[in-house]
Design a protein around this motif. Structure first.
Motif, PDB file in Angstrom:
ATOM      1  N   LEU A 247       1.057  -1.451   0.104  1.00 22.30           N
ATOM      2  CA  LEU A 247       0.357  -0.092   0.024  1.00 22.30           C
ATOM      3  C   LEU A 247       0.514   1.048   0.082  1.00 22.30           C
ATOM      4  N   ARG A 248       2.117   0.737   0.672  1.00 21.90           N
ATOM      5  CA  ARG A 248       2.525   2.461   0.740  1.00 21.90           C
ATOM      6  C   ARG A 248       3.737   3.207  -0.125  1.00 21.90           C
TER       7      ARG A 248
ATOM      8  N   GLN B 254     -10.965   5.095   0.911  1.00 18.14           N
ATOM      9  CA  GLN B 254     -10.827   4.931  -0.901  1.00 18.14           C
ATOM     10  C   GLN B 254     -11.397   3.423  -1.178  1.00 18.14           C
ATOM     11  N   GLU B 255     -11.431   2.800  -0.005  1.00 18.09           N
ATOM     12  CA  GLU B 255     -12.313   1.793   0.299  1.00 18.09           C
ATOM     13  C   GLU B 255     -13.203   1.737   0.180  1.00 18.09           C
TER      14      GLU B 255
ATOM     15  N   ARG C 162      -6.273  -3.231  -4.061  1.00 18.28           N
ATOM     16  CA  ARG C 162      -7.665  -2.771  -4.024  1.00 18.28           C
ATOM     17  C   ARG C 162      -8.445  -4.444  -4.431  1.00 18.28           C
TER      18      ARG C 162
ATOM     19  N   TYR D 193      -3.798   2.899  -3.597  1.00 19.40           N
ATOM     20  CA  TYR D 193      -5.043   1.494  -3.943  1.00 19.40           C
ATOM     21  C   TYR D 193      -5.004   1.042  -4.791  1.00 19.40           C
TER      22      TYR D 193
ATOM     23  N   ASN E  84      -6.413   7.120   4.310  1.00 16.84           N
ATOM     24  CA  ASN E  84      -6.975   7.410   3.134  1.00 16.84           C
ATOM     25  C   ASN E  84      -6.982   6.036   2.277  1.00 16.84           C
ATOM     26  N   TYR E  85      -7.117   5.358   2.922  1.00 19.02           N
ATOM     27  CA  TYR E  85      -6.701   3.112   2.672  1.00 19.02           C
ATOM     28  C   TYR E  85      -8.511   3.404   2.811  1.00 19.02           C
TER      29      TYR E  85
ATOM     30  N   ILE F  59      -1.874   7.336   6.359  1.00 16.38           N
ATOM     31  CA  ILE F  59      -2.062   6.105   4.767  1.00 16.38           C
ATOM     32  C   ILE F  59      -3.149   5.128   5.154  1.00 16.38           C
ATOM     33  N   LEU F  60      -3.222   4.749   6.350  1.00 16.20           N
ATOM     34  CA  LEU F  60      -4.607   3.680   6.043  1.00 16.20           C
ATOM     35  C   LEU F  60      -5.498   4.284   6.535  1.00 16.20           C
TER      36      LEU F  60
END
Length: 384
Positions: free
Chosen positions: A241-242, A309-310, A250, A246, A305-306, A302-303
């Protein structure tokens, strides 16, 4: 403290802080190093690209084993050094020191306990004399004493259940005898070999297989009534992920609804150091646990933001992040490792306590016990 400092310098170097290290004279340290198993990484039985035993450094440059170990200053400019030998020698060096420290600590604890018992015994004898002269004699003559019944308390879950003799024998057998590639446990589409379990012995560094298997045991336990529901990503998720964003992960949750769980565990690997991020949808919050006291708010961002998007991709709606709390635990908030070997153990035990909503009460001195206990749990696919 000396061992922690060496480990801290190693972590800084692998994480990209080489220039700071050499400025402070760390070039005099030798690349001298736990088990080579820490470099192993498998996804469904496949190893990632690269030579066996090599170390991936920031920027994608890979250092592979060579014929001799080199000082840090040389390794900085030469593209290869004997990484596995370095790790092995470093662990051997501090393993002997840790055993000596543990012996001294146990002697001091035994002396303290003996002196405490002696003091209490002396105070008790003095107290009995006083009670008999001033209190007990008049009361026995004037007021009959009713027998005191001990209150019965409901049995509570043991925090540190003792391993039986049979369990200890099973653990010892897993460490000794048989081939290194012998399969000792299977589950969750993972295979644990004797070599994997040996990363739990002494002061070796835990590898991906052991951590992923244990995290799945936590997820399995969460199905019990009264516990928060848990989902765990494997150790390869966060680096992917980093580095790639994403789109690269995905499909990892194609059959999973993250938002239906209470807690999501995300192991974070920093080259030579294990940490843990915990997403708690009940609060909501993302918390970072580092047994070396590191701050990594970037991982939390980062998480988050993930998750945005998820949510947009899987639920077709925006995630309201206004009420979310992002926090890196400080040194005084969680137990810290006192050596350069137990980061993987602390990561697993942080996760174990968090997923049963218990305060984190263990310390460094519990790690030898936790290592042997974890071997038994993996062998039996069951948490104590």
């Amino acid at each position: 403290e000396e061992e922690k400092e060496v480990y801290r310098q190693l972590l800084a170097m692998v994480s990209g802080g080489q220039s700071l290290l050499f400025h402070h004279g760390a070039s005099h340290l030798k690349m001298e190093t736990p088990s080579s198993s820490w470099t192993r990484s498998r996804v469904k039985g496949r190893r990632p690209p690269g030579k066996r035993g090599s170390v991936v450094w920031p920027g994608g440059r890979r250092l592979a084993p060579s014929d001799s170990s080199l000082p840090l200053s040389v390794a900085r400019s030469v593209p290869s050094f004997q990484a596995e030998l370095w790790i092995k020698e470093l662990t051997s060096l501090y393993d002997s020191r840790a055993r000596e420290r543990r012996r001294l600590i146990e002697e001091q604890e035994a002396l303290t306990s003996r002196l405490l018992r002696q003091r209490l015994s002396e105070e008790g004898r003095a107290g009995v004399t006083t009670v008999e002269l001033r209190v007990r004699v008049p009361l026995e003559k004037e007021v009959p004493l009713a027998p005191v019944r001990a209150e019965t308390k409901p049995a509570e879950e043991q925090e540190f259940p003792e391993l039986s003799k049979d369990m200890e024998m099973a653990v010892s057998a897993a460490f000794k005898g048989g081939g290194q590639d012998e399969v000792l446990s299977e589950g969750f589409r993972l295979t644990i070999t004797r070599k994997d379990l040996q990363t739990l012995s002494n002061l070796n560094w835990l590898n991906d297989e052991v951590i992923n298997f244990y995290m799945n045991l936590l997820m399995e336990r969460s199905k019990q009534p009264g516990l928060p529901s848990v989902y765990t990503f494997n150790t390869f998720f966060f680096p992917k992920l980093r580095s790639a964003g994403y789109s690269a992960v995905r499909r990892w949750t194609k059959k999973v609804d993250l938002f239906s769980h209470d807690i999501v565990l995300v192991p974070v690997h920093l080259g030579v150091h294990w940490c843990l991020s915990v997403v708690d949808f009940r609060k909501p919050s993302i918390t970072y646990f580092d047994s070396m006291g590191g701050n990594n708010d970037e991982a939390c961002r980062i998480l988050l933001n993930y998750l945005k998007q998820e949510s947009k991709d899987k639920r077709k709606k925006e995630l309201d992040a206004s009420g979310w709390t992002l926090h890196s635990k400080k040194r005084n908030e969680i137990p810290q490792q006192m050596n350069g070997s137990d980061c993987g153990m602390f990561t697993c035990k942080y996760a174990e306590y968090v997923t049963k909503d218990r305060p984190i009460t263990f310390t460094q001195k519990h790690m030898p016990y936790f290592r042997r206990r974890m071997v038994w749990e993996i062998l039996n696919r069951k948490l104590l």
